[in-house]
Design a protein around this motif. Structure first.
Motif, PDB file in Angstrom:
ATOM      1  N   ASN A  27      -7.960  -3.155  -1.011  1.00 47.82           N
ATOM      2  CA  ASN A  27      -6.538  -3.403  -0.783  1.00 47.82           C
ATOM      3  C   ASN A  27      -5.898  -4.064  -1.995  1.00 47.82           C
ATOM      4  O   ASN A  27      -4.741  -3.789  -2.327  1.00 47.82           O
ATOM      5  N   ARG A  28      -6.632  -4.912  -2.686  1.00 44.82           N
ATOM      6  CA  ARG A  28      -6.124  -5.539  -3.899  1.00 44.82           C
ATOM      7  C   ARG A  28      -5.906  -4.493  -4.988  1.00 44.82           C
ATOM      8  O   ARG A  28      -4.944  -4.556  -5.749  1.00 44.82           O
ATOM      9  N   TRP A  29      -6.790  -3.511  -5.061  1.00 44.48           N
ATOM     10  CA  TRP A  29      -6.609  -2.420  -6.024  1.00 44.48           C
ATOM     11  C   TRP A  29      -5.331  -1.633  -5.757  1.00 44.48           C
ATOM     12  O   TRP A  29      -4.771  -1.015  -6.643  1.00 44.48           O
ATOM     13  N   GLY A  30      -4.881  -1.609  -4.500  1.00 44.69           N
ATOM     14  CA  GLY A  30      -3.796  -0.728  -4.102  1.00 44.69           C
ATOM     15  C   GLY A  30      -4.285   0.645  -3.679  1.00 44.69           C
ATOM     16  O   GLY A  30      -3.504   1.543  -3.390  1.00 44.69           O
ATOM     17  N   PHE A  31      -5.608   0.781  -3.594  1.00 44.98           N
ATOM     18  CA  PHE A  31      -6.229   2.048  -3.191  1.00 44.98           C
ATOM     19  C   PHE A  31      -6.026   2.287  -1.700  1.00 44.98           C
ATOM     20  O   PHE A  31      -5.839   3.421  -1.252  1.00 44.98           O
ATOM     21  N   ILE A  32      -6.069   1.194  -0.934  1.00 40.38           N
ATOM     22  CA  ILE A  32      -5.877   1.234   0.517  1.00 40.38           C
ATOM     23  C   ILE A  32      -4.798   0.217   0.868  1.00 40.38           C
ATOM     24  O   ILE A  32      -4.673  -0.832   0.225  1.00 40.38           O
ATOM     25  N   GLN A  33      -4.027   0.511   1.885  1.00 38.53           N
ATOM     26  CA  GLN A  33      -3.056  -0.447   2.403  1.00 38.53           C
ATOM     27  C   GLN A  33      -3.308  -0.605   3.900  1.00 38.53           C
ATOM     28  O   GLN A  33      -2.898   0.214   4.701  1.00 38.53           O
ATOM     29  N   ALA A  34      -4.042  -1.650   4.253  1.00 38.45           N
ATOM     30  CA  ALA A  34      -4.409  -1.876   5.654  1.00 38.45           C
ATOM     31  C   ALA A  34      -4.566  -3.375   5.884  1.00 38.45           C
ATOM     32  O   ALA A  34      -4.987  -4.106   4.985  1.00 38.45           O
TER      33      ALA A  34
ATOM     34  N   CYS B 283      -6.325  -1.651 -11.387  1.00 39.07           N
ATOM     35  CA  CYS B 283      -6.000  -2.529 -10.262  1.00 39.07           C
ATOM     36  C   CYS B 283      -4.525  -2.912 -10.237  1.00 39.07           C
ATOM     37  O   CYS B 283      -3.953  -3.322 -11.253  1.00 39.07           O
ATOM     38  N   GLU B 284      -3.924  -2.814  -9.062  1.00 34.86           N
ATOM     39  CA  GLU B 284      -2.535  -3.226  -8.875  1.00 34.86           C
ATOM     40  C   GLU B 284      -2.411  -4.743  -8.691  1.00 34.86           C
ATOM     41  O   GLU B 284      -1.309  -5.274  -8.695  1.00 34.86           O
ATOM     42  N   GLN B 285      -3.545  -5.435  -8.489  1.00 33.24           N
ATOM     43  CA  GLN B 285      -3.571  -6.883  -8.262  1.00 33.24           C
ATOM     44  C   GLN B 285      -2.657  -7.291  -7.094  1.00 33.24           C
ATOM     45  O   GLN B 285      -1.953  -8.286  -7.152  1.00 33.24           O
TER      46      GLN B 285
END
Length: 220
Positions: free
Chosen positions: A154-161, A211-213
């Motif tokens: 989720n921190r990467w922005g790969f998943i949003q949950a 990573c979107e941080q």
């Protein structure tokens, strides 16, 4: 998610970056020979809300006495609780394990089925432990999402949950099957030692460029 996000590169870099860190408990125990589905599931029960530094020695102590459903059922709940001392909720876990052992013998002739749905039917066995035990013990493609995996992806922005359960479903939809077991194997030590919950080591992170941080306000 950044345009150049490449999971294969990310996992390869993380494998190199974490090679000197301790392995996740289930993978460490499997390397030591405790790799049956029953042993892996029991160790995962021990690991619930318990650090790996405790999970491994408690598992080893238990397996000196009982490594099979038949041997476990020779222990009283009180004796089993004593062997589980150091992990959280030892009494509750003792009854969960005895139930698993009893089900293994009564329904499956002493061998737990390599079947996710049948494992989570047993009281106290959740998706995380079922998938982790299956992935490590049988090589079956399965993603196990613990707090580290949930936070990192989720921190990467790969998943949003907002829950590990939702993260699991989204990962299963997005991640190629050949990477499923590696998700926990690699992201657990990465999340514990590099992409930490507070003050992540962003300045030396091997995958910062991807990573979107998300949610990171301060870091090292």
């Amino acid at each position: 998610m950044k345009p150049d996000f490449d999971l294969s590169i990310i996992l390869a870099r993380i494998e190199q970056a974490t090679k000197d860190f301790p392995k996740a408990a289930m993978f460490e125990l499997a390397e030591r020979g405790y790799n049956s589905l029953f042993e892996q599931l029991i160790s995962c029960i021990i690991s619930i809300r318990t650090f790996d530094e405790t999970t491994i020695p408690v598992s080893l102590k238990l397996f000196k006495v009982a490594r099979t459903p038949e041997a476990l059922l020779q222990l009283s709940p009180q004796k089993l609780s004593e062997l589980l001392y150091g992990s959280t909720y030892p009494e509750q876990k003792a009854y969960t394990m005895l139930g698993i052992a009893q089900t293994a013998i009564q329904k499956y002739n002493g061998e737990l089925p390599a079947d996710f749905d049948k494992l989570i039917e047993m009281k106290g066995v959740g998706p995380k432990c079922a998938n982790l035990a299956l992935g490590v013990a049988t090589g079956l493609a399965a993603i196990s999402v613990d707090i580290h995996v949930h936070r990192v992806v989720n921190r990467w922005g790969f998943i949003q949950a907002n829950t590990p359960e939702k993260t699991l479903k989204l990962l299963e939809a997005k991640v190629p099957v050949n990477y499923w077991v590696d998700i926990n194997r690699l992201l657990m030590p990465f999340g514990k030692h590099i992409c930490t919950g507070t003050l992540p080591k962003c300045s030396t992170c091997p995958v910062l460029q991807f990573c979107e941080q998300v949610g990171v306000t301060t870091h090292r």
